[in-house]
Design an enzyme around this catalytic site. Structure first.
Site, PDB file in Angstrom:
ATOM      1  N   LYS A 117       0.845  -1.198   0.000  1.00 11.55           N
ATOM      2  CA  LYS A 117       0.000   0.000   0.000  1.00 11.55           C
ATOM      3  C   LYS A 117       0.882   1.252   0.000  1.00 11.55           C
ATOM      4  O   LYS A 117       1.522   1.586   0.990  1.00 11.55           O
ATOM      5  CB  LYS A 117      -0.921   0.060   1.224  1.00 11.55           C
ATOM      6  CG  LYS A 117      -1.994   1.124   1.019  1.00 11.55           C
ATOM      7  CD  LYS A 117      -2.554   1.725   2.273  1.00 11.55           C
ATOM      8  CE  LYS A 117      -1.760   2.816   2.874  1.00 11.55           C
ATOM      9  NZ  LYS A 117      -1.701   4.088   2.105  1.00 11.55           N
ATOM     10  N   GLU A 136      10.081   0.944  10.392  1.00  9.99           N
ATOM     11  CA  GLU A 136      11.126   1.966  10.208  1.00  9.99           C
ATOM     12  C   GLU A 136      10.429   3.296  10.421  1.00  9.99           C
ATOM     13  O   GLU A 136       9.576   3.687   9.621  1.00  9.99           O
ATOM     14  CB  GLU A 136      11.723   1.829   8.800  1.00  9.99           C
ATOM     15  CG  GLU A 136      13.061   2.520   8.680  1.00  9.99           C
ATOM     16  CD  GLU A 136      12.929   3.899   8.076  1.00  9.99           C
ATOM     17  OE1 GLU A 136      12.935   4.868   8.870  1.00  9.99           O
ATOM     18  OE2 GLU A 136      12.814   4.007   6.856  1.00  9.99           O
ATOM     19  N   GLU A 172       9.732  15.347  15.595  1.00 10.47           N
ATOM     20  CA  GLU A 172      10.124  15.277  14.187  1.00 10.47           C
ATOM     21  C   GLU A 172       9.298  16.294  13.389  1.00 10.47           C
ATOM     22  O   GLU A 172       8.077  16.219  13.363  1.00 10.47           O
ATOM     23  CB  GLU A 172       9.856  13.861  13.661  1.00 10.47           C
ATOM     24  CG  GLU A 172      10.303  13.663  12.241  1.00 10.47           C
ATOM     25  CD  GLU A 172      10.157  12.227  11.760  1.00 10.47           C
ATOM     26  OE1 GLU A 172       9.059  11.645  11.915  1.00 10.47           O
ATOM     27  OE2 GLU A 172      11.135  11.689  11.215  1.00 10.47           O
ATOM     28  N   CYS A 209      13.578  10.647   7.097  1.00 12.12           N
ATOM     29  CA  CYS A 209      13.534  10.140   8.473  1.00 12.12           C
ATOM     30  C   CYS A 209      14.879  10.353   9.150  1.00 12.12           C
ATOM     31  O   CYS A 209      14.952  10.446  10.363  1.00 12.12           O
ATOM     32  CB  CYS A 209      13.119   8.683   8.494  1.00 12.12           C
ATOM     33  SG  CYS A 209      14.007   7.701   7.302  1.00 12.12           S
TER      34      CYS A 209
END
Ligand code: NDP
Length: 498
Positions: free
Chosen positions: A196, A271, A402, A305
């Site tokens: 997906k 992850e 983040e 990331c």
């Protein structure tokens, strides 16, 4: 219908691809959603509709999982030899290379990233990953194991077998690279997949599906179901007939995936996010460290990331480094990614734009100062100024969370022990970097940083052979390298009495 594309120089295959609503790939066929629903993807440079895509939900995921199960158990796939699996992956990488320009343009239009980088980084990296993994096909081995059980003689050995039907959910920041990181190791060991892609960037994955069929992968081995996370993604993560789920995205959603996987205790690899420390010592080659630190945060509009979003600089060189990074920020040519001159594009979506601007505002309201940037750019596209924030405090949201945009917080330090403690003061542990000419210091600090990757005098260096993943809340498991094969195999012990 999709808005007309206003870049006449686009590859004709890209124009053709965008001109029709895109279907999903299930059991080797391109099909509409069972609900007939579709959704739109947008060009982040203009905010215009780029394409219309079938909107998969629970029913489509179920359909795709059934196809993947059938392909795993009874199709030709289980009998495909390791060398043939390797050949198929290699063929796929060759096809991708033939279509590199087309994929680069599609990636740039869908995600916003500069064409320069889609051409030189994203698509070539995806090709390399398929090639690297193709080589593993014939090298997945078990062991013969001497055992000491009493009473008889035994012959015992281990086998590495594919884990089964795999669900893979990927984000929008590197759509093709993420598809390659996920698909290549799963396919090379013999799994079947339901992938997906992110709702913001489904296009290159769907085009890749066409090449997967052209390469000759049997029906049902790869199924690609675009749709939304809360519906299609959640259904895939919770599906009882999925043996393993592999996810890349936010830590928040990673936790939801974990909960959803509970029902059948499927294997999970994650992850997740990061808030990576980038540490510049006074003895570094400053020119390289300054440019490297600017790239560490601004590459891909900060939507990495691993983004070097916490810049720690020795106090004796703080002003010089911050000024250098600010100068580098001012030099970017900001514009639509499809313009070959652009080296900083828009962020992916209006939602991400608002999110990044919200963080900048919160930092500035709490007393941070923008040495450069700090604003969104005017216009319909999702452009944010590359931003350097100083006068920040450890408790500020901009330092802890983040941001996933071109915003770095810069913090001075005095002593190595102090900077290691500050660097490790995070719920994340994905990556870190150290800039110094002192090789012993570099390796000693690398050993103390709680991060899955540490770069020394470089940043964002990835290789298909290098394991990648996170400590702490940055994830579970390692992708790439031979470590990735472990994510997609089970070990079976076989023991025979002689
Ligand atoms: P998400 O984590 O929501 O998206 C990643 C993927 O997960 C997408 O395919 C998404 O689907 C899917 N997803 C979302 N919700 C669920 C769910 N409940 N169950 C299963 N799958 C789900 O990231 P966002 O796009 O919302 O970005 C928000 C923030 O996440 C960013 O600002 C950044 O901080 C972080 N992020 C981190 C990434 C990384 O590489 N570590 C990558 C992307 C984001 P869909 O998009 O179709 O809704």
């Amino acid at each position: 219908m999709a808005a007309p594309i206003t870049f006449p120089q686009l590859n004709k295959h890209v124009l053709e691809f965008l001109s029709k609503p895109r279907k999903m790939l299930v059991d080797g066929q391109w099909v509409d959603a069972i609900s007939s629903k579709t959704f739109e993807t947008y060009n982040p440079a203009t905010g215009e509709v780029l394409a219309r895509v079938a909107e998969g939900d629970r029913a489509d995921i179920d359909h795709a999982v059934k196809a993947a199960r059938k392909a795993f158990e009874s199709g030709p796939w289980p009998d495909v030899s390791p060398s043939e699996r390797g050949r198929l992956l290699w063929k796929l990488s060759d096809l991708l290379e033939e279509h590199l320009e087309e994929f680069a343009e599609l990636e740039t239009l869908d995600n916003g990233k500069p064409l320069l980088f889609s051409r030189l980084v994203d698509i070539p990296t995806a090709i390399d990953v398929f090639r690297y993994m193709a080589g593993w096909a014939t090298k997945i081995e078990g062991n013969t194991i001497p055992i000491s059980a009493h009473g008889a003689k035994y012959f015992a050995y281990s086998l590495r077998e594919p884990v089964g039907v795999v669900g893979q959910i990927i984000p929008w920041n590197f759509p093709m690279i993420m598809a390659a990181w996920k698909l290549a190791p799963a396919l090379v060991v013999g799994c079947t997949v339901v992938l997906k892609p992110a709702e913001q960037t489904p296009l290159t994955a769907l085009r890749l599906g066409e090449l997967i069929l052209e390469a000759g992968f049997p029906a049902g081995v790869v199924n690609i179901v675009p749709g939304f996370g809360e519906t299609a993604g959640a259904a895939l993560a919770a599906h009882d007939d999925v043996d393993k789920i592999a996810f890349t995205g936010s830590t928040e959603v990673g936790k939801l995936i974990l909960g959803a996987a509970n029902g059948n205790l499927k294997k999970v690899s994650l992850e997740l996010g990061g808030k990576s420390p980038n540490i510049v010592f006074a003895d570094a080659d400053l020119q390289t460290a300054i440019q490297g630190s600017a790239n560490a945060i601004f590459f891909n509009q900060g939507q990495c990331c691993t983004a070097g979003s916490r810049l720690f600089v020795h106090k004796s060189i703080f002003d010089q480094v911050i000024d250098g990074v600010a100068q580098a920020a001012k030099k970017f040519t900001i514009g639509p990614g499809i313009d070959p001159a652009t080296n900083l594009g828009p962020v992916v979506s209006r939602e991400q734009l608002d999110r990044v601007c919200g963080y900048m505002e919160s930092g500035l309201n709490q007393g941070a100062r923008a040495v450069v940037g700090g604003h969104k750019l005017p216009g319909d596209g999702y452009f944010v100024e590359p931003t350097v924030l100083v006068d920040v405090k450890p408790e500020m949201k901009v330092v802890r969370e983040e941001i996933f945009g071109p915003v770095v917080t810069a913090i001075p330090f005095s002593e190595p022990e102090e900077v290691v403690a500050s660097a490790n003061r995070s719920v994340y542990g994905l990556a870190a970097a150290v800039w110094t000419r002192d090789i012993s210091k570099a390796h000693l600090i690398a050993g103390k940083l709680r991060a899955g990757t540490v770069w020394i005098n470089c940043y964002n260096v990835f290789d298909p052979a290098l394991p990648f993943g996170g400590y702490k809340q940055s994830g579970w498991g390692r992708e790439m390298g031979h470590a990735a094969l472990e994510l997609y195999t089970e070990t079976k012990a076989v023991c025979a009495q002689l």
